[in-house]
Design a protein around this motif. Structure first.
Motif, mmCIF file in Angstrom:
data_model
loop_
_atom_site.group_PDB
_atom_site.id
_atom_site.type_symbol
_atom_site.label_atom_id
_atom_site.label_comp_id
_atom_site.label_asym_id
_atom_site.label_seq_id
_atom_site.Cartn_x
_atom_site.Cartn_y
_atom_site.Cartn_z
ATOM 1 N N ARG A 1 0.831 -1.220 0.000
ATOM 2 C CA ARG A 1 0.000 0.000 0.000
ATOM 3 C C ARG A 1 0.859 1.261 0.000
ATOM 4 O O ARG A 1 0.513 2.242 -0.663
ATOM 5 N N LEU A 2 1.969 1.235 0.758
ATOM 6 C CA LEU A 2 2.832 2.410 0.788
ATOM 7 C C LEU A 2 3.535 2.618 -0.552
ATOM 8 O O LEU A 2 3.692 3.744 -1.020
ATOM 9 N N GLY B 1 -4.502 3.454 5.585
ATOM 10 C CA GLY B 1 -5.786 2.921 6.024
ATOM 11 C C GLY B 1 -5.747 1.559 6.680
ATOM 12 O O GLY B 1 -6.762 0.858 6.701
ATOM 13 N N LEU B 2 -4.622 1.161 7.244
ATOM 14 C CA LEU B 2 -4.538 -0.104 7.970
ATOM 15 C C LEU B 2 -4.742 0.142 9.463
ATOM 16 O O LEU B 2 -4.388 1.197 9.985
ATOM 17 N N ALA B 3 -5.307 -0.855 10.143
ATOM 18 C CA ALA B 3 -5.596 -0.724 11.577
ATOM 19 C C ALA B 3 -4.308 -0.615 12.380
ATOM 20 O O ALA B 3 -3.259 -1.159 11.996
ATOM 21 N N ASP B 4 -4.376 0.067 13.507
ATOM 22 C CA ASP B 4 -3.219 0.223 14.389
ATOM 23 C C ASP B 4 -2.807 -1.105 14.999
ATOM 24 O O ASP B 4 -3.644 -1.972 15.269
ATOM 25 N N GLU B 5 -1.512 -1.243 15.212
ATOM 26 C CA GLU B 5 -0.987 -2.357 16.000
ATOM 27 C C GLU B 5 -1.089 -1.971 17.483
ATOM 28 O O GLU B 5 -1.015 -0.792 17.830
ATOM 29 N N THR B 6 -1.246 -2.978 18.340
ATOM 30 C CA THR B 6 -1.349 -2.700 19.782
ATOM 31 C C THR B 6 -0.048 -2.987 20.525
ATOM 32 O O THR B 6 0.114 -2.578 21.668
ATOM 33 N N GLU B 7 0.871 -3.702 19.874
ATOM 34 C CA GLU B 7 2.161 -3.977 20.491
ATOM 35 C C GLU B 7 3.243 -3.994 19.418
ATOM 36 O O GLU B 7 2.964 -4.197 18.242
ATOM 37 N N SER B 8 4.460 -3.760 19.860
ATOM 38 C CA SER B 8 5.572 -3.699 18.919
ATOM 39 C C SER B 8 6.647 -4.715 19.307
ATOM 40 O O SER B 8 6.680 -5.215 20.436
#
Length: 303
Positions: free
Chosen positions: A126-127, A244-251
């Motif tokens: 997408r990027l 437009g992708l959902a956020d990650e909650t952990e890295s």
């Protein structure tokens, strides 16, 4: 719900969509034992093999999105494999399991600076193909005279054979004197070699070209050439939000720190347990099993 095969494989970190579309066309991917065709749709329950290796979709769904910044050196190849067997950037990247690094855009061999790599093929796709105007900032060292007319052309746009009309949104001269002058330029089109070609169009020679920034992610000045570092969670979610992708909650950084803390706690607990055991043995009148105790014992004498 079924999804396109190349999209599922890209999300599983098997490559970019463009790479996977080519692989499918070349018959390198099978679904449930049958060679897949481009455009095929699959379910998560399907058995998918890429180059004969089973892709674990369940495990890939649990993987977090990882993005690293790499400080490319001049002369390094951005391709995954070189026909002549020369080392490439991918040989320098950290090893990962059940996935692979995918470049978010490329830099030509003679360009240095910031490159981004991710394990998420959908993010990379997408990027790379995004129509959004993501800023890319470069430092350009020119040789020879640059006049106002050249700068006006670069800002208003120059016509390139393959890319059409391309322009810089900003051209700023940096302090300095002499024939070699540094400019910082910003463009929003991700075209291969476009920066060089634009200056060459104005018959201006470039001796150095460095990418300084991609969006709001800048090349860390402390990052050595040939070095890499993981992006923070906020930076990863910034990139994901752009397309437009959902956020990650952990890295990966957080998980690695948690692993280090857990390992340190275990080691402390082991040392504490050993200390208590030694104290109990001493209270029970048992000799402590260590070198210091043995050294204190008097040597036996012959009768």
């Amino acid at each position: 719900m079924s999804e396109k095969l190349q999209k599922v494989l890209a999300r599983a970190g098997q490559g970019s969509r463009r790479e996977l579309e080519k692989a499918i066309s070349e018959g390198k991917v099978s679904v449930n034992g049958e060679i897949a065709s481009l455009g095929a749709r699959v379910e998560t329950s399907d058995a998918i093999r890429y180059n004969g290796i089973l892709v674990n979709l369940e495990e890939s769904d649990k993987q977090i999105c990882r993005v690293i910044a790499y400080h490319k050196q001049e002369g390094e190849l951005s391709t995954r494999k070189d026909p002549e067997g020369r080392d490439t950037i991918f040989d320098r990247l950290p090893k990962i399991r059940n996935s692979r690094w995918i470049a978010i855009g490329r830099l030509d061999t003679n360009t240095s600076g910031l490159m981004l790599f991710t394990t998420d093929g959908e993010l990379a796709n997408r990027l790379t193909r995004s129509k959004m105007e993501i800023e890319r900032e470069y430092a350009v060292r020119t040789f020879g005279e640059v006049v106002d007319k050249n700068i006006q052309h670069l800002r208003s746009g120059v016509e390139l054979k393959e890319d059409g009309k391309v322009n810089f949104t900003k051209v700023k001269l940096q302090p300095g004197e002499g024939l070699n002058r540094w400019y910082h330029v910003i463009m929003t089109q991700g075209r291969d070699r476009a920066v060089r070609q634009m200056w060459e169009h104005e018959e201006i020679q470039i001796s150095r070209l460095i990418r300084l920034r991609y969006g709001n992610i800048a090349l860390d000045k402390s990052l050595p050439r040939g070095g890499w570092q993981d992006l923070e969670l906020a930076q990863i979610n910034y990139l994901r939000g752009l397309v437009g992708l959902a956020d990650e909650t952990e890295s990966f950084l957080n998980l690695r720190e948690e692993h280090r803390n857990k390992t340190a706690r275990i080691r402390r607990a082991v040392r504490k347990h050993a200390a208590f055991k030694k104290a109990d043995e001493q209270r029970a009148g048992k000799p402590a099993k260590n070198k210091k105790h043995r050294q204190k014992q008097k040597p036996r004498t012959r009768s």
